[in-house]
Design an enzyme around this catalytic site. Structure first.
Site, PDB file in Angstrom:
ATOM      1  N   GLY A  34      -0.493  73.320 -19.958  1.00  0.00           N
ATOM      2  CA  GLY A  34      -0.221  74.698 -20.340  1.00  0.00           C
ATOM      3  C   GLY A  34       1.026  75.275 -19.691  1.00  0.00           C
ATOM      4  N   THR A 139      -7.601  69.447 -14.224  1.00  0.00           N
ATOM      5  CA  THR A 139      -7.066  70.813 -14.299  1.00  0.00           C
ATOM      6  C   THR A 139      -6.793  71.434 -12.934  1.00  0.00           C
ATOM      7  OG1 THR A 139      -9.359  71.474 -14.638  1.00  0.00           O
ATOM      8  CG2 THR A 139      -7.969  71.372 -16.594  1.00  0.00           C
ATOM      9  N   GLY A 176      -4.965  82.644   7.669  1.00  0.00           N
ATOM     10  CA  GLY A 176      -5.458  81.266   7.563  1.00  0.00           C
ATOM     11  C   GLY A 176      -4.525  80.278   8.238  1.00  0.00           C
ATOM     12  N   ILE A 180      -1.430  74.758   4.563  1.00  0.00           N
ATOM     13  CA  ILE A 180      -0.444  75.502   3.766  1.00  0.00           C
ATOM     14  C   ILE A 180       0.110  76.684   4.571  1.00  0.00           C
ATOM     15  CG2 ILE A 180      -0.170  76.938   1.700  1.00  0.00           C
ATOM     16  CD1 ILE A 180      -2.070  75.019   0.247  1.00  0.00           C
ATOM     17  N   ALA A 266      -3.562  82.418   2.816  1.00  0.00           N
ATOM     18  CA  ALA A 266      -3.635  80.943   2.772  1.00  0.00           C
ATOM     19  C   ALA A 266      -5.005  80.509   3.279  1.00  0.00           C
ATOM     20  CB  ALA A 266      -2.512  80.344   3.628  1.00  0.00           C
ATOM     21  N   MET A 315      -8.384  68.175  -1.112  1.00  0.00           N
ATOM     22  CA  MET A 315      -7.461  68.627  -2.155  1.00  0.00           C
ATOM     23  C   MET A 315      -6.062  68.148  -1.805  1.00  0.00           C
ATOM     24  SD  MET A 315      -8.775  72.314  -3.351  1.00  0.00           S
ATOM     25  CE  MET A 315     -10.156  72.443  -4.477  1.00  0.00           C
ATOM     26  N   LEU A 316      -5.809  66.893  -2.120  1.00  0.00           N
ATOM     27  CA  LEU A 316      -4.535  66.263  -1.791  1.00  0.00           C
ATOM     28  C   LEU A 316      -3.993  65.549  -3.020  1.00  0.00           C
ATOM     29  CD1 LEU A 316      -5.541  64.717   1.651  1.00  0.00           C
ATOM     30  CD2 LEU A 316      -3.963  66.634   1.280  1.00  0.00           C
ATOM     31  N   ALA A 317      -2.666  65.574  -3.151  1.00  0.00           N
ATOM     32  CA  ALA A 317      -2.037  64.984  -4.330  1.00  0.00           C
ATOM     33  C   ALA A 317      -2.327  63.484  -4.431  1.00  0.00           C
ATOM     34  CB  ALA A 317      -0.540  65.225  -4.269  1.00  0.00           C
ATOM     35  N   HIS A 441      12.362  47.462  17.569  1.00  0.00           N
ATOM     36  CA  HIS A 441      12.788  48.389  18.614  1.00  0.00           C
ATOM     37  C   HIS A 441      14.199  48.870  18.326  1.00  0.00           C
ATOM     38  CE1 HIS A 441      13.250  50.159  22.570  1.00  0.00           C
ATOM     39  NE2 HIS A 441      14.444  49.562  22.639  1.00  0.00           N
TER      40      HIS A 441
HETATM   41  C1  LIG Z   1       1.823  75.138  -1.220  1.00  0.00           C
HETATM   42  C2  LIG Z   1       1.085  73.844  -1.404  1.00  0.00           C
HETATM   43  C3  LIG Z   1       1.515  72.724  -0.737  1.00  0.00           C
HETATM   44  C4  LIG Z   1       0.865  71.518  -0.897  1.00  0.00           C
HETATM   45  N1  LIG Z   1       1.327  70.432  -0.227  1.00  0.00           N
HETATM   46  C5  LIG Z   1       0.704  69.254  -0.377  1.00  0.00           C
HETATM   47  C6  LIG Z   1       1.193  68.099   0.273  1.00  0.00           C
HETATM   48  O1  LIG Z   1       2.195  68.147   0.990  1.00  0.00           O
HETATM   49  N2  LIG Z   1       0.548  66.930   0.086  1.00  0.00           N
HETATM   50  C7  LIG Z   1      -0.575  66.846  -0.698  1.00  0.00           C
HETATM   51  O2  LIG Z   1      -1.138  65.754  -0.812  1.00  0.00           O
HETATM   52  N3  LIG Z   1      -1.060  67.926  -1.332  1.00  0.00           N
HETATM   53  C8  LIG Z   1      -0.449  69.120  -1.201  1.00  0.00           C
HETATM   54  N4  LIG Z   1      -0.915  70.207  -1.872  1.00  0.00           N
HETATM   55  C9  LIG Z   1      -2.118  70.032  -2.724  1.00  0.00           C
HETATM   56  C10 LIG Z   1      -1.740  69.384  -4.074  1.00  0.00           C
HETATM   57  O3  LIG Z   1      -0.766  70.168  -4.703  1.00  0.00           O
HETATM   58  C11 LIG Z   1      -2.964  69.236  -4.935  1.00  0.00           C
HETATM   59  O4  LIG Z   1      -3.955  68.524  -4.237  1.00  0.00           O
HETATM   60  C12 LIG Z   1      -2.622  68.462  -6.215  1.00  0.00           C
HETATM   61  O5  LIG Z   1      -1.625  69.121  -6.935  1.00  0.00           O
HETATM   62  C13 LIG Z   1      -3.861  68.281  -7.085  1.00  0.00           C
HETATM   63  O6  LIG Z   1      -3.505  67.588  -8.218  1.00  0.00           O
HETATM   64  P1  LIG Z   1      -4.311  67.762  -9.580  1.00  0.00           P
HETATM   65  O7  LIG Z   1      -3.669  66.813 -10.540  1.00  0.00           O
HETATM   66  O8  LIG Z   1      -5.750  67.632  -9.355  1.00  0.00           O
HETATM   67  O9  LIG Z   1      -4.078  69.267 -10.064  1.00  0.00           O
HETATM   68  P2  LIG Z   1      -2.813  70.211 -10.171  1.00  0.00           P
HETATM   69  O10 LIG Z   1      -1.627  69.659  -9.508  1.00  0.00           O
HETATM   70  O11 LIG Z   1      -3.285  71.557  -9.773  1.00  0.00           O
HETATM   71  O12 LIG Z   1      -2.486  70.205 -11.726  1.00  0.00           O
HETATM   72  C14 LIG Z   1      -3.350  70.736 -12.662  1.00  0.00           C
HETATM   73  C15 LIG Z   1      -2.544  71.101 -13.897  1.00  0.00           C
HETATM   74  O13 LIG Z   1      -3.446  71.351 -14.947  1.00  0.00           O
HETATM   75  C16 LIG Z   1      -2.945  72.406 -15.746  1.00  0.00           C
HETATM   76  N5  LIG Z   1      -4.071  72.970 -16.458  1.00  0.00           N
HETATM   77  C17 LIG Z   1      -5.174  73.597 -15.949  1.00  0.00           C
HETATM   78  N6  LIG Z   1      -6.029  73.924 -16.935  1.00  0.00           N
HETATM   79  C18 LIG Z   1      -5.452  73.524 -18.086  1.00  0.00           C
HETATM   80  C19 LIG Z   1      -5.838  73.581 -19.429  1.00  0.00           C
HETATM   81  N7  LIG Z   1      -7.016  74.092 -19.790  1.00  0.00           N
HETATM   82  N8  LIG Z   1      -5.002  73.100 -20.356  1.00  0.00           N
HETATM   83  C20 LIG Z   1      -3.800  72.557 -20.001  1.00  0.00           C
HETATM   84  N9  LIG Z   1      -3.377  72.468 -18.735  1.00  0.00           N
HETATM   85  C21 LIG Z   1      -4.204  72.927 -17.791  1.00  0.00           C
HETATM   86  C22 LIG Z   1      -2.321  73.351 -14.737  1.00  0.00           C
HETATM   87  O14 LIG Z   1      -1.360  74.160 -15.371  1.00  0.00           O
HETATM   88  C23 LIG Z   1      -1.717  72.369 -13.743  1.00  0.00           C
HETATM   89  O15 LIG Z   1      -0.376  72.124 -14.075  1.00  0.00           O
HETATM   90  C24 LIG Z   1      -0.271  71.425  -1.755  1.00  0.00           C
HETATM   91  C25 LIG Z   1      -0.704  72.554  -2.445  1.00  0.00           C
HETATM   92  C26 LIG Z   1      -0.035  73.745  -2.283  1.00  0.00           C
HETATM   93  C27 LIG Z   1      -0.518  74.940  -3.046  1.00  0.00           C
END
Ligand SMILES: Cc1cc2nc3c(=O)[nH]c(=O)nc-3n(C[C@H](O)[C@H](O)[C@H](O)COP(=O)(O)OP(=O)(O)OC[C@H]3O[C@@H](n4cnc5c(N)ncnc54)[C@H](O)[C@@H]3O)c2cc1C
Length: 462
Positions: A34, A139, A176, A180, A266, A315-317, A441
């Site tokens: 979206g 999502t 917090g 973050i 946060a 909640m990690l990428a 080293h």
């Molecule tokens: C400021 C910040 C810093 C961060 N730093 C780190 C870091 O350094 N390392 C790390 O591991 N994690 C970090 N994170 C956490 C990380 O961003 C999330 O854990 C990760 O993005 C989760 O991935 P995801 O694919 O589950 O969801 P998301 O990345 O949240 O993606 C979900 C996507 O789904 C889309 N979506 C939702 N509903 C719908 C729908 N119905 N139809 C179409 N699209 C939809 C959204 O628009 C979004 O783009 C950070 C988070 C924040 C906020």
């Protein structure tokens, strides 16, 4: 309308990785997003932009604090905030375009718009309904709210607003002391903002090793961040372009107020599943609003999978990415693998903080006999040369078998060093295996080896 083997909803690190793996495994795949750009929270308003600002502000800190010591004299650089934001936006653009390129390369259709699941096997995007043998929900999450605090993304912001402030505030209150809040708090402290972190608990970064927590907070204080611990925020009042943060100290219920130009809320994130139609479908959610899955990433409805921030777990990428790959493999009839015991977590401040596996607290609670090998970066030649002697590597190993159970690092490049230990843990290595491995080293990695030596006959350099 089109027919797909898999439709992934959401293109964050969970969703886009799942889509790419599905396509690589020969499945006809589409991904619904979206947002205007691909990449989810992580690439657009999370990991990537925050690291760009951490990098830029760290360079300033180095110039102000360490350049002269090395004989690099002259005026420290001044901050052009507009340019810094434009550098950050450029980094975001490069990354999100990169995903677009990978989608084209792997012949993945990007279905633009917000998706819902009107019934099993169908995904609706706008007016179009597409058929899918399998659906992966990815999502993600959104910032949690706090009672009495209304976010306007101007004066009272979430991380999204904090990554795009029109100017550098004079005073910022961060509510917090999690990852973050501390990363963004560090950015603004380095840029000259007076930052006060207000935390409900008595320690920073809940869940981390307690020794790391203490040293981390001490080092952040030294860098200029102020902390008010054990404080429950009651409300935030906004007055034109200023805000007042009202909080109570938990120890005596006394009431206090802090003024700020910007308040960053946060206090964590929560799973986002709005508008998908999960209730009507019968997809089970936990009482925390997370999609319930089994060990194969199946939801309670056949043919629908869920991954990433939308489900339980850190909640990690990279956790989302691993689940994305694994779910794709399960759909393709292969065996998906995620080892939830070996998921590293990293805080990208300076020094960095990184952890994997068990903490001492968890081992004590489980009644497990363990040993600790600890080594300070003060004994590491490379760290000394780079003004990076603050911090340590702490390795935890089973007392009997010497098997590595966890590691906690605060120090230079901790976020890179942790992976040596992740690999060791994946292979079921003993601390001695790390100690017997020749490390180049002078590298920061030698501190990991020294910590492993400390689990045995002792480190050399301390
Ligand atoms: C400021 C910040 C810093 C961060 N730093 C780190 C870091 O350094 N390392 C790390 O591991 N994690 C970090 N994170 C956490 C990380 O961003 C999330 O854990 C990760 O993005 C989760 O991935 P995801 O694919 O589950 O969801 P998301 O990345 O949240 O993606 C979900 C996507 O789904 C889309 N979506 C939702 N509903 C719908 C729908 N119905 N139809 C179409 N699209 C939809 C959204 O628009 C979004 O783009 C950070 C988070 C924040 C906020």
């Amino acid at each position: 309308m089109a027919n797909y083997d898999v439709i992934v909803i959401g293109s964050g690190p969970g969703g886009y990785v799942a889509a790419i793996r599905c396509a690589q495994l020969g499945l006809k795949t589409a991904c619904v997003e979206g947002r205007e750009t691909l990449g989810g929270t992580c690439l657009n308003v999370g990991c990537i932009p925050s690291k760009a600002l951490l990098h830029a502000s760290h360079q300033l800190h180095e110039a102000e604090h360490n350049f002269a010591k090395m004989g690099l004299k002259g005026k420290s650089p001044s901050v052009d905030w507009k340019q810094m934001l434009s550098y950050k936006d450029d980094v975001i653009g490069q990354n999100t375009k990169g995903i677009e390129f990978l989608f084209k390369k792997n012949k993945i259709d990007w279905l633009k718009g917000w998706g819902s699941i009107p019934e099993k096997g169908k995904v609706k995007v706008g007016d179009e309904v597409h058929e899918a043998k399998n659906i992966i929900i990815a999502t993600g999450s959104e910032a949690s709210s706090l009672p009495g605090v209304e976010v306007d993304e101007k004066t009272v912001v979430t991380s999204t607003g904090a990554l795009d402030l029109p100017k550098i505030p004079k005073k910022m209150v961060v509510i917090g002391a999690g990852v973050i809040g501390l990363e963004l708090g560090s950015v603004y402290t380095r840029l000259g903002t007076e930052v006060t972190v207000v935390e409900f608990l008595d320690h920073v970064t809940p869940g981390m090793d307690s020794e790391v927590q203490k040293q981390f907070q001490r080092l952040l204080r030294k860098q200029g961040l102020d902390f008010i611990m054990g404080a429950a925020v009651q409300s935030v009042e906004t007055l034109k372009t200023k805000a007042k943060v009202n909080y109570k100290l938990r120890k005596d219920d006394s009431e206090h107020t802090l003024d700020a130009d910007v308040v960053l809320v946060a206090t964590g994130r929560k799973s986002y599943t709005d508008g998908l139609g999960l209730d009507a479908l019968g997809v089970k959610l936990s009482d925390r609003g997370q999609i319930v899955i089994d060990e194969g990433w199946h939801t309670s409805v056949e043919g629908i999978y869920a991954i990433g921030d939308a489900v339980a777990g850190p909640m990690l990428a990279h956790k989302a990415e691993d689940e994305g790959m694994a779910a794709a493999e399960v759909i393709a009839g292969k065996h998906g693998h995620v080892n939830y015991d070996v998921i590293p977590s990293v805080i990208y401040t300076h020094p960095e903080v990184a952890a994997v596996g068990k903490t001492e607290g968890q081992l004590k609670e489980a009644g497990r006999a363990y040993k600790v090998g600890k080594f300070s970066f003060m004994g590491n030649g490379r760290a000394k040369a780079n003004f990076a002697g603050d911090g340590f590597v702490k390795l935890l190993a089973d007392k009997e078998t010497d098997r590595v159970l966890g590691a906690h690092i605060i120090g230079p490049a901790a976020g890179e060093l942790i992976h040596e230990i992740c690999v060791a843990m994946e292979f079921g290595a003993a601390a001695e295996d790390i100690a017997l491995t020749c490390h180049a080293h002078p590298t920061y990695s030698e501190a990991v080896r020294e910590a492993a030596l400390a689990c045995g006959d002792g480190p050399i350099h301390s």
